[in-house]
Design an enzyme around this catalytic site. Structure first.
Site, PDB file in Angstrom:
ATOM      1  CG  HIS A  72      16.793  -2.301  -3.164  1.00 62.66           C
ATOM      2  ND1 HIS A  72      17.664  -1.736  -4.078  1.00 62.66           N
ATOM      3  CD2 HIS A  72      17.347  -2.097  -1.952  1.00 62.66           C
ATOM      4  CE1 HIS A  72      18.690  -1.206  -3.441  1.00 62.66           C
ATOM      5  NE2 HIS A  72      18.530  -1.420  -2.148  1.00 62.66           N
ATOM      6  N   GLY A  92       6.271   1.902   3.244  1.00 60.25           N
ATOM      7  CA  GLY A  92       5.568   1.911   4.526  1.00 60.25           C
ATOM      8  C   GLY A  92       6.509   1.861   5.700  1.00 60.25           C
ATOM      9  CB  ILE A  93       9.445  -0.290   6.428  1.00 56.99           C
ATOM     10  CG1 ILE A  93       8.669  -1.611   6.455  1.00 56.99           C
ATOM     11  CG2 ILE A  93      10.578  -0.327   7.444  1.00 56.99           C
ATOM     12  CD1 ILE A  93       9.481  -2.800   6.012  1.00 56.99           C
ATOM     13  N   GLY A  94       9.717   2.768   5.761  1.00 58.17           N
ATOM     14  CA  GLY A  94      10.466   4.008   5.843  1.00 58.17           C
ATOM     15  C   GLY A  94       9.634   5.148   6.412  1.00 58.17           C
ATOM     16  CB  THR A 129      13.405   9.037  -2.320  1.00 54.12           C
ATOM     17  OG1 THR A 129      14.431   8.359  -3.044  1.00 54.12           O
ATOM     18  CG2 THR A 129      12.994  10.276  -3.082  1.00 54.12           C
ATOM     19  CG  ASP A 148       3.645   7.419  -6.154  1.00 54.49           C
ATOM     20  OD1 ASP A 148       4.574   6.671  -6.506  1.00 54.49           O
ATOM     21  OD2 ASP A 148       3.771   8.325  -5.306  1.00 54.49           O
ATOM     22  N   GLY A 182       3.683   7.055  -2.519  1.00 54.50           N
ATOM     23  CA  GLY A 182       4.071   8.333  -1.953  1.00 54.50           C
ATOM     24  C   GLY A 182       2.948   9.348  -2.019  1.00 54.50           C
TER      25      GLY A 182
END
Length: 584
Positions: free
Chosen positions: A217, A402-404, A444, A556, A558
């Site tokens: 990845h 960002g995509i998720g 996640t 981070d 997230g």
């Protein structure tokens, strides 16, 4: 880059449709992924594998006779959701139970563990074996933290062979675990890859250089060196693997090993053969007997240029598993007898009917509309900032945050809208938004956001009009769900670093008598400050952990997305408060 696509958001789903159409004699589409076209024989343990799309033939290509019974398939580079995994497992399970096996990535662990619990709660025996073959992703003393790459094939083969021998679930798990303990891999990369629809590569390798240990990845490697010759690449790979033998292998001399030389997408067969010529020479010099080597593409990453080498150290039982016949869309060996036509699954699995909306008070229905506005505001923010969040994530992670988040927020908003249109209360609106978010986002962050929204919804319920203290309590329930599932603490450089200050600040202000809207807005400022401060932290969890120094100086992603989400949610509440004061 990907030249062939329609809407990037539909890429994974459309790929599955085409895959099943090509291989309909071998596989069928089920909710969450694919399964063998033939039903699992009664009394046989079902082996369910899975992971993100974008790695073909892993994972769908390895479903078929002699290999997996089903594969749960997430979006590109994102783990499948717990719902997807559960659905695939249910479609192939027998009374003998299910073995789950997958590469050891945080999102996969979170979602597969949730699916395993759900299966067990329904009385379906279930065990898990995580693949941890990449020796450069963690030290020997932390082997359980290593990620899985092309060594997946060895473990899946062993598990599936054991299942087809009629072994009980615990025995199948033991064989798979032993295979994992005897599998070691190393990867190198010469270039990165570009996700479908993206204008820039997800990650890169400097021209004329080679990244040693880079993950599939784009997880950073342990070193970047000038591009060596094919012989030197082979020597690096072999030396590294011979330098860490399994605990029960006393020496390479006289040992037997299966070899997997894997191309990551752009390195083609002739180039792999050049490398393998030296690999076989060096292993012979070390006294290793090679058993049925495999050279080709087994775990890819779109057009990523790179290779990995896997040594699967065999005992008699594992060698029988490795040499056994199999027939799948992407992996075939030996002769497999035709399946019993009577075992065919005639009908495709269909989606279940929409669940009825629970009764709700009018007050809760009104607040449900506010919850929808908040989720929609988060969706709009993510749509705006998805590229930026992806760039932040790519610095030390895999670049898909960002995509998720975009997939999850869009699905959550759509589910919330449907719930509001059906007259749902705020608890149901948030719970359904959470379930949809987790299912479509995967990974996640998808699992954690889904768990948080559901926990908040369950706390608020559908009967009462929640007061400020109830909302603060719901936020704390969401915080507890995220920390409970993800196991992160403040200081680990995750979304928790922003979430905990937000939840604590909101609760403290509400307890002091402050109204909800200003208390939320102020707490969102706390979250934003805390998120920005993560730039000074080193990650202790997640994919960035093995290469923590690369993220130093960068916040981070997230934590940033959480803080921004709370900020736009605060604006919705503030606007609503102003409207109510104006008597509108």
């Amino acid at each position: 880059m990907s030249y062939v696509l329609n809407d990037p958001a539909d890429f994974a789903d459309e790929s599955v449709i085409g895959f099943v159409a090509v291989h309909s004699a071998l596989v069928r589409r089920v909710a969450g992924g694919v399964a063998r076209a033939q039903a699992t024989p009664p009394g046989q343990v079902a082996v369910v594998i899975g992971g993100g799309s974008g790695h073909y033939p892993a994972f769908a290509g390895l479903v078929g006779a002699g290999l997996a019974h089903g594969a749960a398939m997430g979006n590109v580079f994102a783990s499948p959701s717990a719902q997807q995994i559960y659905s695939v497992a249910k479609s192939v399970a027998t009374e003998a139970g299910v073995l789950l096996s997958y590469g050891n990535y945080a999102g996969d662990v979170l979602n597969f563990d949730q699916a395993e619990k759900r299966l067990r709660d329904e009385g379906i025996p279930c065990r898990t074996v995580r693949v941890t073959d990449d020796i450069y992703s963690a030290s020997p003393t932390e082997k359980a933290k290593r990620r899985g790459i092309a060594g997946d094939l060895a473990v899946f083969r062993a598990a599936s062979w054991a299942a087809e021998q009629g072994m009980a679930l615990d025995d199948v798990a033991e064989v798979a675990s032993r295979a994992n303990e005897r599998t070691r891999s190393i990867g190198v990369a010469f270039s990165g890859c570009t996700l479908p629809g993206a204008s820039e590569p997800l990650f890169t390798v400097p021209a004329g250089q080679m990244a040693v240990g880079m993950g599939i990845h784009g997880e950073p490697g342990i070193d970047v060196v000038p591009l060596p010759s094919a012989r030197e690449i082979a020597a690096l790979l072999v030396k590294g693997l011979l330098g860490e033998l399994p605990d029960d292998i006393t020496g390479a001399e006289g040992a037997r090993a299966a070899v997997i030389l894997n191309g990551l997408g752009a390195v083609k067969s002739e180039e792999l053969f050049v490398i393998y010529a030296t690999v076989t020479e060096l292993l012979a010099e070390a006294g290793v007997t090679i058993v049925e080597p495999e050279v080709g593409e087994y775990a890819t990453s779109f057009e990523m240029a790179g290779v990995s080498l896997t040594l699967f150290w065999l005992d008699d039982e594992l060698e029988a598993a490795w040499a056994s016949p199999t027939y799948t869309p992407a992996y075939r060996k030996g002769a497999v007898s035709a399946a019993d036509p009577g075992a065919a699954v005639v009908a495709q699995d269909s989606a279940s009917e929409a669940e009825a909306v629970p009764a709700a008070s009018q007050e809760s229905v009104e607040i449900g509309a506010v919850a929808l506005a908040i989720v929609e505001s988060i969706r709009d923010m993510i749509d705006r900032d998805a590229d930026e969040l992806g760039r932040l994530d790519a610095i030390a992670g895999d670049g898909d945050h960002g995509i998720g988040m975009q997939r999850g927020a869009r699905a959550g908003a759509a589910a919330a809208s449907d719930a509001v249109a059906a007259g749902a209360g705020v608890g149901t609106v948030l719970s359904r938004a959470g379930d949809a978010w987790a299912d479509k986002a995967g990974g996640t962050s998808g699992a954690l956001w889904g768990a948080a929204l559901r926990a908040a919804g369950e706390r608020l319920g559908d009967e009462l009009r929640p007061q400020a203290a109830d909302v603060a309590s719901a936020v704390d329930a969401a915080r507890a769900a995220i920390q409970g599932y993800g196991k992160a603490a403040v200081g680990d450089k995750t979304m928790v670093d922003a979430l905990v200050p937000f939840a604590q600040g909101l609760s403290a202000r509400v307890a002091a008598g402050e109204a909800l809207a200003p208390a939320w807005v102020a707490a969102a400022v706390d979250a934003t400050d805390a998120a920005e401060a993560t730039s000074a932290l080193l990650p202790r969890l997640g994919r960035a952990r093995p290469h923590m120094e690369k993220s130093l100086g960068t916040p981070d992603p997230g934590a940033i997305s959480l803080a921004r989400a709370m900020t736009v949610a605060g604006r919705v509440l503030a606007d609503r408060s102003t409207t109510e004061k104006d008597g509108k």
